[in-house]
Write a protein that holds these residues in place. Structure first.
Motif, PDB file in Angstrom:
ATOM      1  N   VAL A   1       0.347   7.973  -2.496  1.00 24.18           N
ATOM      2  CA  VAL A   1       0.409   6.702  -1.757  1.00 24.18           C
ATOM      3  C   VAL A   1       1.309   6.871  -0.541  1.00 24.18           C
ATOM      4  O   VAL A   1       2.094   5.994  -0.198  1.00 24.18           O
TER       5      VAL A   1
ATOM      6  N   ASP B   1       0.811  -1.214   0.000  1.00 25.59           N
ATOM      7  CA  ASP B   1       0.000   0.000   0.000  1.00 25.59           C
ATOM      8  C   ASP B   1       0.843   1.262   0.000  1.00 25.59           C
ATOM      9  O   ASP B   1       0.319   2.370   0.069  1.00 25.59           O
TER      10      ASP B   1
ATOM     11  N   GLU C   1      -6.486   4.556   2.277  1.00 20.66           N
ATOM     12  CA  GLU C   1      -6.172   4.473   0.845  1.00 20.66           C
ATOM     13  C   GLU C   1      -7.392   4.758  -0.023  1.00 20.66           C
ATOM     14  O   GLU C   1      -7.293   5.431  -1.060  1.00 20.66           O
TER      15      GLU C   1
END
Length: 764
Positions: free
Chosen positions: A663, A369, A669
């Motif tokens: 990111v 992630d 997210e």
């Protein structure tokens, strides 16, 4: 008549000799009859750390070990779990019982075994063929596996009557079901047939073990560095047996004797006794997600000797194994010439990037992630790496390259993070100022030593894949690794990462990897025109990313020039296109589907049917989701199985590249998605260990399939596409098509083949 009686007598004698009653069925053998069923119908979910209830059915040892209620992946735990790695952390069912595992094979008093009852529950509730599964069956990473004990099965079956085994997928054939139930009723006997090296492999093993176990401080330091860089590898030897792989371990016993394994949490933990580096066969079914291969042979042995033993250097003492030495491998191994260390990693750069991008941990969201959904990775030429060429600079930089994660005190997360962030930013400042003194970077700055020099990374939410060459259109970001960045990434995410660790360890790992990504991007930015670097960086860190830039990142160089002549309006894309053109001999993956040359969007070396199909399919990869609404319906990794008129089939990966404003943060997210900017990349091959869905088409179907995909604006319209061409989990031939993906890998790249994972196969 006499002939018939003689035949019956012969049958009776043969049956008695085999220990059978006359005309009875033959005894079931685990290796011959049971493991193939597990491999076909169970291993796709029951392998690696994310196997449901830690039940690993890739070997007799895993089946006998049984299950556990303790989850491996639990990012919020305050105390680290004891490792439970099959073949490493215990040996034999009794040892595993002491670690909390319970049998799924043993009959319980008057009741059948837990596995028998789970299989019976699944067999009596078959799925409707190729229908969408009931919504109450939770799948994927959100599933909360209950892991019932034998005495808890009735309650489980009552609450989950449709969740027997195999779970939510076309189940066992009647013959497979009967074979397994007979075996379980007979007490589930297993026999162990460990893989043994061939004579060719044994000779090479002896040579490599002799090298890593040479006496002397210099030799011991090299042996330790090599071990720490190869402990994850599935080694295959020149001239070795197909399907034979080996792994490096530390053993209390020397070469020539059975391995007495020293199983430490990390490969650079204190071994606790004298030890030897040994090569041990990889046992059990090879599964693709843990299969990170590395070649060894006489040429590689010669190369290692050349890199590490040809120079005039010596280690006068050996480092310890404490937190300080784990945190800073540059200090631990500073006696070994930096150029040897870096060049060894460059020689097989794809392997090292796979260890920390794809990884064998089986659920990688802690790492993934922090990365974009697709990008290219490049490497700095050693002769242009100041850490390699300048001893004074190396001496200043080394103390600043330590990494967090060795101290897992939950209360110290923030203070440790700030300390290591500041140390890293001090290094970035040192690097910026040192490189400003050098000549502007040019094409010669980039390493071009072999086909590992250009890599493509695709992220699939909680997993990622790495491929040689430049796949897809020019991506939003690119990474440029120099040696300090390459080594830190490997140590932080492979050597020092503990999947069984607590929240403090995992948070520190994730936070520092954010800095690593930023460092790789900043390295690349130096190739761009000075006056455009800030604008490019700002595009990578939109919205909340600006806050992260202000809080945690060191400022970039916007003054010193680049030596590259790039289009001033779009230098990043111009760089990508020129890189493709300049690297034709290195780029192992020409890509006319995603990068059309004029009117031609297909490969020239396939059948006319497939060329026409690829030309048509290329329409799906040339525009964002704002112009192709069906992208919003697609999962991360869809596989297309396409068969031409001759019966030859080709497999393509259709990858969804999710766009993000940035990111840079650990949480939230979903709030940074930019779905209208999502794109698709399509490329021949299986480019994920975790297929999310599959379509099966003939080349004649492709024009209609593409047209329907272009017209699909709603979930109902996409549903019709799935109904016509989709292979759902309930499809009668699901396993045939699913395993054909592995067969395709075996045909095209046999060393890389292994059973794929279906834990992420979606209920479309």
């Amino acid at each position: 008549m006499h002939r018939l009686l003689a035949s019956l007598a012969l049958l009776l004698v043969s049956s008695l000799a085999l220990g059978q009653t006359p005309l009875s069925r033959p005894a079931i053998a685990y290796a011959r009859d049971i493991q193939p069923i597990f491999t076909e119908k169970c291993v796709a979910c029951h392998a690696c750390n994310d196997a449901a209830c830690q039940l690993n059915l890739g070997s007799a040892e895993g089946a006998a070990r049984g299950a556990s209620k303790v989850p491996v992946y639990k990012g919020d735990r305050s105390v680290a779990e004891a490792p439970t790695r099959l073949f490493l952390d215990a040996s034999g069912p009794d040892a595993w019982r002491h670690k909390g595992f319970y049998s799924v094979l043993d009959n319980q008093a008057s009741q059948a075994s837990l596995m028998a009852r789970m299989l019976e529950l699944g067999h009596r509730t078959p799925l409707q063929p190729n229908a969408k599964l009931p919504e109450e069956i939770v799948l994927g990473l959100n599933r909360d596996n209950l892991c019932p004990l034998p005495g808890e099965f009735d309650a489980y079956a009552g609450a989950h009557p449709k969740e027997g085994m195999p779970l939510a997928v076309t189940g066992l054939t009647d013959g497979q079901y009967q074979t397994l139930q007979r075996w379980l009723a007979a007490g589930a006997p297993v026999e162990y047939h460990p893989i043994q090296p061939s004579a060719t492999e044994a000779r090479q093993i002896a040579d490599w073990e002799a090298l890593l176990n040479r006496p002397g401080s210099t030799e011991a330091l090299v042996g330790r560095w090599l071990y720490e860089h190869l402990f994850l590898a599935h080694i295959h030897f020149t001239g070795g047996e197909p399907g034979h792989f080996f792994q490096w371990v530390r053993s209390r016993t020397p070469s020539g004797k059975p391995v007495d394994l020293i199983a430490t949490r990390r490969p650079n933990d204190e071994p606790g006794s004298d030890f030897y580096y040994r090569l041990m066969p990889v046992q059990g079914v090879i599964v693709h997600k843990t299969h990170i291969t590395y070649p060894m042979g006489p040429n590689k042995l010669k190369r290692v000797k050349q890199l590490f033993y040809s120079g005039d250097w010596h280690a006068t003492s050996l480092p310890g194994y404490g937190p300080r030495h784990r945190a800073n491998p540059f200090e631990t191994f500073e006696a070994i010439p930096a150029v040897a260390r870096y060049q060894f990693m460059l020689d097989n750069a794809e392997y090292f990037v796979r260890t920390f991008i794809r990884g064998p941990v089986c659920r990688g969201q802690i790492a993934t992630d922090v990365i974009r959904d697709n990008f290219w990775a490049l490497f700095q030429e050693p002769a242009h790496d100041r850490y390699i060429t300048d001893a004074n600079y190396r001496g200043e930089a080394t103390p600043l390259l330590a990494m967090p994660g060795q101290i897992d005190n939950v209360g110290s997360i923030l203070s440790l993070w700030h300390a290591y962030r500041d140390k890293r930013n001090e290094y970035e400042k040192l690097r910026r100022e040192a490189y400003a003194e050098l000549s502007p970077p040019s094409w010669s700055t980039l390493w071009a030593g072999n086909d590992n020099a250009l890599l493509t990374i695709f992220r699939h939410f909680d997993s990622a894949s790495v491929s040689k060459g430049l796949v897809g259109d020019v991506p939003l970001t690119m990474w440029l690794f120099d040696y300090p960045l390459f080594e830190r990434t490997y140590y932080q995410l492979a050597v020092n990462f503990d999947v069984f660790g607590n929240v403090a360890h995992q948070a520190q790992t994730r936070l520092y990897f954010d800095l690593i990504r930023n460092g790789a991007e900043v390295n690349f930015l130096r190739l761009m025109p000075a006056d455009r670097r800030g604008r490019i960086l700002s595009d990578w860190y939109q919205n909340s990313g600006k806050i992260k830039m202000w809080l945690d990142y060191e400022k970039i160089d916007t003054d010193t020039p680049t030596g590259l002549n790039l289009d001033e309006h779009n230098p990043k894309r111009d760089f990508g296109l020129k890189l493709i053109a300049r690297s034709a001999s290195l780029n192992a993956r020409p890509d006319p589907i995603n990068r059309c040359q004029g009117a031609y969007c297909s490969r020239p070396n396939v059948s006319e049917d497939l060329r026409n199909a690829e030309q048509t399919l290329s329409r799906l990869v040339s525009r964002p989701a704002a112009g192709l609404k069906v992208i919003e319906q697609l999962p991360e990794a869809t596989l297309l199985r396409i068969q031409d008129s001759s019966g030859k089939r080709e497999v393509y990966s259709l990858l969804r590249n999710r766009a993000h404003s940035n990111v840079a943060f650990m949480l939230g997210e979903a709030y940074r998605y930019q779905p209208g900017l999502d794109t698709l990349t399509m490329y021949p091959g299986v480019m994920s260990s975790y297929p999310n869905f599959m379509f099966n088409l003939s080349t004649d179907d492709v024009p209609e399939f593409v047209e329907d995909m272009e017209l699909a604006k709603t979930s109902e319209q996409f549903e019709r596409i799935v109904q016509r061409w989709g292979i759902r989990r309930s499809h009668p031939q699901f396993w045939q098509y699913f395993h054909d993906l592995s067969t395709y890998i075996k045909e095209t790249d046999p060393v890389e083949s292994g059973v794929l994972d279906m834990n992420r196969y979606e209920n479309l």
